[in-house]
Design a protein around this motif. Sequence first.
Motif, PDB file in Angstrom:
ATOM      1  N   HIS A   1       0.859  -1.183   0.000  1.00  0.00           N
ATOM      2  CA  HIS A   1       0.000   0.000   0.000  1.00  0.00           C
ATOM      3  C   HIS A   1       0.895   1.232   0.000  1.00  0.00           C
ATOM      4  O   HIS A   1       1.712   1.413   0.899  1.00  0.00           O
ATOM      5  CB  HIS A   1      -0.912  -0.002   1.230  1.00  0.00           C
ATOM      6  CG  HIS A   1      -2.062   0.943   1.114  1.00  0.00           C
ATOM      7  ND1 HIS A   1      -1.892   2.299   1.199  1.00  0.00           N
ATOM      8  CD2 HIS A   1      -3.393   0.729   0.889  1.00  0.00           C
ATOM      9  CE1 HIS A   1      -3.078   2.885   1.039  1.00  0.00           C
ATOM     10  NE2 HIS A   1      -3.995   1.958   0.850  1.00  0.00           N
ATOM     11  N   THR A   2       0.750   2.070  -1.008  1.00  0.00           N
ATOM     12  CA  THR A   2       1.713   3.166  -1.174  1.00  0.00           C
ATOM     13  C   THR A   2       1.493   4.299  -0.189  1.00  0.00           C
ATOM     14  O   THR A   2       2.321   5.199  -0.100  1.00  0.00           O
ATOM     15  CB  THR A   2       1.659   3.743  -2.600  1.00  0.00           C
ATOM     16  OG1 THR A   2       0.332   4.192  -2.859  1.00  0.00           O
ATOM     17  CG2 THR A   2       2.072   2.713  -3.627  1.00  0.00           C
ATOM     18  N   VAL A   3       0.383   4.296   0.536  1.00  0.00           N
ATOM     19  CA  VAL A   3       0.170   5.342   1.537  1.00  0.00           C
ATOM     20  C   VAL A   3       0.613   4.862   2.920  1.00  0.00           C
ATOM     21  O   VAL A   3       1.396   5.511   3.595  1.00  0.00           O
ATOM     22  CB  VAL A   3      -1.303   5.792   1.578  1.00  0.00           C
ATOM     23  CG1 VAL A   3      -1.497   6.852   2.663  1.00  0.00           C
ATOM     24  CG2 VAL A   3      -1.728   6.327   0.220  1.00  0.00           C
TER      25      VAL A   3
ATOM     26  N   LEU B   1       5.717  10.792  18.098  1.00  0.00           N
ATOM     27  CA  LEU B   1       6.137   9.542  17.454  1.00  0.00           C
ATOM     28  C   LEU B   1       4.955   8.872  16.760  1.00  0.00           C
ATOM     29  O   LEU B   1       5.091   8.329  15.662  1.00  0.00           O
ATOM     30  CB  LEU B   1       6.785   8.600  18.473  1.00  0.00           C
ATOM     31  CG  LEU B   1       8.133   9.096  19.018  1.00  0.00           C
ATOM     32  CD1 LEU B   1       8.638   8.183  20.122  1.00  0.00           C
ATOM     33  CD2 LEU B   1       9.178   9.193  17.906  1.00  0.00           C
ATOM     34  N   HIS B   2       3.809   8.927  17.394  1.00  0.00           N
ATOM     35  CA  HIS B   2       2.594   8.412  16.742  1.00  0.00           C
ATOM     36  C   HIS B   2       2.382   9.135  15.415  1.00  0.00           C
ATOM     37  O   HIS B   2       2.128   8.516  14.380  1.00  0.00           O
ATOM     38  CB  HIS B   2       1.389   8.617  17.670  1.00  0.00           C
ATOM     39  CG  HIS B   2       0.067   8.397  17.010  1.00  0.00           C
ATOM     40  ND1 HIS B   2      -0.511   7.145  16.897  1.00  0.00           N
ATOM     41  CD2 HIS B   2      -0.778   9.259  16.406  1.00  0.00           C
ATOM     42  CE1 HIS B   2      -1.658   7.260  16.261  1.00  0.00           C
ATOM     43  NE2 HIS B   2      -1.855   8.535  15.957  1.00  0.00           N
TER      44      HIS B   2
ATOM     45  N   ARG C   1       2.741   8.656  10.436  1.00  0.00           N
ATOM     46  CA  ARG C   1       1.751   9.184   9.504  1.00  0.00           C
ATOM     47  C   ARG C   1       0.332   8.793   9.903  1.00  0.00           C
ATOM     48  O   ARG C   1      -0.603   8.950   9.141  1.00  0.00           O
ATOM     49  CB  ARG C   1       2.057   8.792   8.048  1.00  0.00           C
ATOM     50  CG  ARG C   1       3.297   9.520   7.536  1.00  0.00           C
ATOM     51  CD  ARG C   1       3.790   8.955   6.232  1.00  0.00           C
ATOM     52  NE  ARG C   1       4.201   7.582   6.392  1.00  0.00           N
ATOM     53  CZ  ARG C   1       3.680   6.582   5.729  1.00  0.00           C
ATOM     54  NH1 ARG C   1       2.751   6.771   4.831  1.00  0.00           N
ATOM     55  NH2 ARG C   1       4.100   5.364   5.944  1.00  0.00           N
ATOM     56  N   ALA C   2       0.169   8.279  11.124  1.00  0.00           N
ATOM     57  CA  ALA C   2      -1.177   8.063  11.644  1.00  0.00           C
ATOM     58  C   ALA C   2      -1.746   9.414  12.093  1.00  0.00           C
ATOM     59  O   ALA C   2      -1.001  10.338  12.396  1.00  0.00           O
ATOM     60  CB  ALA C   2      -1.120   7.100  12.825  1.00  0.00           C
TER      61      ALA C   2
ATOM     62  N   THR D   1       1.608  17.891  11.442  1.00  0.00           N
ATOM     63  CA  THR D   1       2.206  16.578  11.215  1.00  0.00           C
ATOM     64  C   THR D   1       3.636  16.645  11.713  1.00  0.00           C
ATOM     65  O   THR D   1       4.422  17.461  11.243  1.00  0.00           O
ATOM     66  CB  THR D   1       2.199  16.243   9.718  1.00  0.00           C
ATOM     67  OG1 THR D   1       0.854  16.326   9.267  1.00  0.00           O
ATOM     68  CG2 THR D   1       2.732  14.843   9.481  1.00  0.00           C
ATOM     69  N   PHE D   2       3.948  15.815  12.676  1.00  0.00           N
ATOM     70  CA  PHE D   2       5.295  15.847  13.232  1.00  0.00           C
ATOM     71  C   PHE D   2       6.219  14.970  12.405  1.00  0.00           C
ATOM     72  O   PHE D   2       5.828  13.912  11.948  1.00  0.00           O
ATOM     73  CB  PHE D   2       5.285  15.384  14.678  1.00  0.00           C
ATOM     74  CG  PHE D   2       4.544  16.332  15.578  1.00  0.00           C
ATOM     75  CD1 PHE D   2       5.143  17.514  15.982  1.00  0.00           C
ATOM     76  CD2 PHE D   2       3.255  16.058  15.990  1.00  0.00           C
ATOM     77  CE1 PHE D   2       4.464  18.408  16.801  1.00  0.00           C
ATOM     78  CE2 PHE D   2       2.568  16.946  16.803  1.00  0.00           C
ATOM     79  CZ  PHE D   2       3.168  18.124  17.211  1.00  0.00           C
TER      80      PHE D   2
END
Lengths: 98, 1007
Positions: free
Chosen positions: A74-76, B430-431, B435-436, B593-594
């Motif tokens: 999955h690229t995302v 860190l979360h 990219r969450a 976004t960190f």
Amino acid sequence: MFLITCPYCGARDEHEFGYGHEAHIVRPTPAEYEQMSDAEWAQYLFMRKNPKGVHFERWVHTKGCRRWFNVARHTVTHEILAVYEMGKPAPQIDTEKK
Amino acid sequence: MTAQKNRLGQGGRIDRTKPLRFTFDGKIYYGYQGDTLASALLANGVTLVGRSFKYHRPRGILSAGAEEPNALIQLGLGDRTEPNLRATQIELYDGLVAESQNRWPSLTTDFGAANSVIQKFIPSGFYYKTFMWPAKAWMFYEKFIRQAAGLGKGPTEQDPDRYDKLYASCDLLIIGAGPSGLATALAAGRTGARVILVDEQQELGGSLLSERTAEIDGKAAADWVAAAVAELTAMPDVTLLSRTVAWAYYDHNSVSLMERVTDHLGPVAGANQPRQRLWRVRAKEVILATGAIERPLVYSDNDRPGCMLASAARTYANRYGSMRGQRAVIMTNNDGAYRTALDLTDAGVTVFAVVDLRSNPQGELVKAARAKGIEIIAGHAITGVKGKLAVTGVDVMPLTADGKGVTSASRHIHCDLVLSSGGWQPTVHLHSQTRAKVVWSDDIQAFVPGDKLPGQNNRSIGGAHGVFRLADCLAEGHAAGSEGAAKLGFGGQSGQAPTVSDEPAEEALLPVWIVPSDKPVGQGGKHFVDYQNDVTAADVMLAHREGYRSVEHLKRYTTMGMATDQGKTSNVNALAIMAGLRNVEIPSVGTTTFRPPYTPVTLGTFSGIDKGDFLDPIRKTAMHQWHEQHGAVFECVGQWHRPYYYPKPGESMHDAVNREVKAARTGVTIVDATTLGKIDIQGPDAAWFLNMVYTNAWTKLEPGRCRYGLMLGEDGMVFDDGVTSRISENHFHMTTTTGGAPRVMSWLEEWHQCEWPDKKVYFTSVTEQWSVMALNGPLSRKLLEELTTDIPLDDDSFPFMSFKDGHLAGVPVRIFRISFTGELAFEVNCKPSHALHIWRALMQAGEKYDITPYGTEAMHVLRAEKGFIIVGQETDGTITPYDLGMGWIMAKSKTDFLGRRSLTREDTKRPDRKHLVGLLTDNPNEVLLEGGQIVAHVKDKPPMDMIGHVTSSYYSPNCNRSIALALVKNGRNRMGETVYLPYEGKVIPARITEPKFFDLEGKRING
Ligand SMILES: [Zn+2]
């Protein structure tokens, strides 16, 4: 840094691997490519999918067994959804998966 | 010992038997083992520690941790000096030298503070507005801006310290060793799971180290920490890493740590250890127990030295005993700050009042404070802070009923400490790095971690996901540890979850994002949001008025959150203020976004030991020692070190190369060609495979014979070349260019495995299994004959482009009769262990023929005289075989090979593409510049139409003149034309010729 499961060696760090490109691109036979326009040939030669979502691609275990295999990634999310041997068909994966 | 005037006589986690001397801005102070630089400065009553970035406002210590925006320090001297370190994270050591930053000439007298006066002229977006137009104005202002702005200074000398790198894996990586993290580690460790527990501080324990009264399992918090650490230390599969920051969370549970191994010992002590270590950890599960960061309230002149976070003051009082004698006023919108009020009172601080923005706080902690005699001024706000270099007092006013303004009745309270608490923001960095998403929690008025990303296995617990009660943190930690271990198959017992008795309940906090004053925001005092980048509430309002309203625009317009602290104390306040102005929910302004790193990481840890000789391997041939002993000058060819030329005493490079080049055409010469790539190809389909990867035909090549081949990419462009020999029916020996060896190997494997997997063919790299030395020159045969008894060397028995197995100088060899010079030549291949023996034997026997060793430069001149190409020099990935004039190597009979279809593309079959040609200058002593651009018509000045470039250029002693190869548009149809090479102030004319300059008939190949 991905963790990629080589079908032959097991889970290894990404830096052991090399990235190829989109999987399942079949080279046209001479009989086929003789009939192809330049544009059609360019399609085979240069054009690759770049989806936002599941991508079927090939990787090589360069610093391990040196074997090529296919990966569904999955690229995302960079989730690796399947790893399968070269020549096997792409597994059914919901390509709309977000 | 010099008095530490604010130091409490007892208590805290400092060792009063170990005093440490340090200097700050040249002045000598003392602290104790266990202090940070910040706690030691506070103990000495030093409140002014820095100047702000833009306005040069006097600043003091705001926090007690990684979030510190103000107290930035230039630490150490000379080659070890390091800028922008947070005083709150620097462990004190004896002899520590610290300097404040961003001030001139001194902290108390700073000329840059004039910026504060002219602030009306440098609002947000100032750079964009003023300096980008007109362009000349920027040129004028730039040097002043660059001088005035700026943080610390980097060292100018090489870093003398060593650094290390380490890879590790574990079942559970627990980040943060506060109550949540320790409980996790205990529960998981007891099952036998492999646990790594990291914490950025010098001691494990996190917030528990700042507790005065809390008890866990009936023990004082600090005692419980000590017992937990002792139990964990005894577990063989648990690794405890203090002084280690988890600064990056990458894909698939890969986390990067930086361990400060010897920083706390000072610059001398750790000579036998690395200074810092980079860890790359792959964990099956990551537990994010990173806690939370307190938010300051945004009130008028909230940046005066002495304005501090409430929790920080509690830490300084409880953990370091460094707040004695201070007189504090606390402003809060929540119950938590009352813990500070209670503890400070016990630690020798006078707490004049708690100013609560809520109208009627009734929580248990509030009641306890009241019972202790602390004045609680509810429904009020601090509307102004007095004092410039240090706080001297505050103005307090009653809030209006809607809380958005103040009524006029003002009360002044003298104090030197103003503490504020605006609630807590979980440390979601860190979360977020995974990219969450983060999501807004109305309950705690903060962002909490959203769903984790698929493919990442992690869990945020405790303060890091907005759970602040100690009992809950311990319970969550215990559950995370036992469940995490069980999921991974560890069946052992996790023991009992730690318990807390009697934890006071807290009331809800009241969100107040700008504390009102008696003057409108932006007039009178300054409401700072981002301390480090000097962004105020008024700046956020300006951004809003001018249309920069999304978080990304807001950030870039005001520079909010873009300083070295990445807005750890400011992001939420800024977003909330913008949301208020836009009258929308906070999350709809956006979230930050960190990105890594959480706190700055030294470059030394990235390089680790990979510097100097360890940066890249050096490859040497078996004859390297001989080359060294005989004065070779080496050149790097990839990782190989190859002899470049062998100067005799007094010879210039030009002299030496000319001598070597002439010898190859008159006597006998020898070159070490070991570095050529070699691939052993076997299998019934080997010949079929070569037919596919080379342009010419291979099926009919007889065993014992060799053939030159050109490899193309599927785009028809030349990719590599080399000579391949047929050892037997199903066995070939391929050679590649030196640089192309790994690329070609991978190329063959990829096509075989991905496109033609049913073909039976096997590839083995044998580059290092064969040493190669090539003899060139008319006397080469004569020399070889003296050293072999079983290899006939006459033309009939051993024709050009064939090979023979046999013995030379008594050891087995395979000799190829191939030539890269156009001369009679033999390439001797042998085991590397025999190579030096053979080389020496040839040199000895060849002495009477004046055998000449030559290097890569002579090799290049010799092949250029003959017009032989070098892939990568005459080609650059855009050149077809036809462009090179090598149509002869294109098999007409084959129906398929890689690149075949591309050669008939409209563009590749154009007759006027760039062609390989020769260039001869009018002046035979003029050697053209390689890479020099070629024009047909010279103009007064550039730009001129360029029609090609020089690919190779040398002086040829055999032609008695300079020679060059070039790629020129339509070159083959311009033979005899004169073209021009303008460079370095002159124009050199040259005539286009065939790309071949010597032995045009090719007669010399047979000696
Ligand atoms: Zn493998």
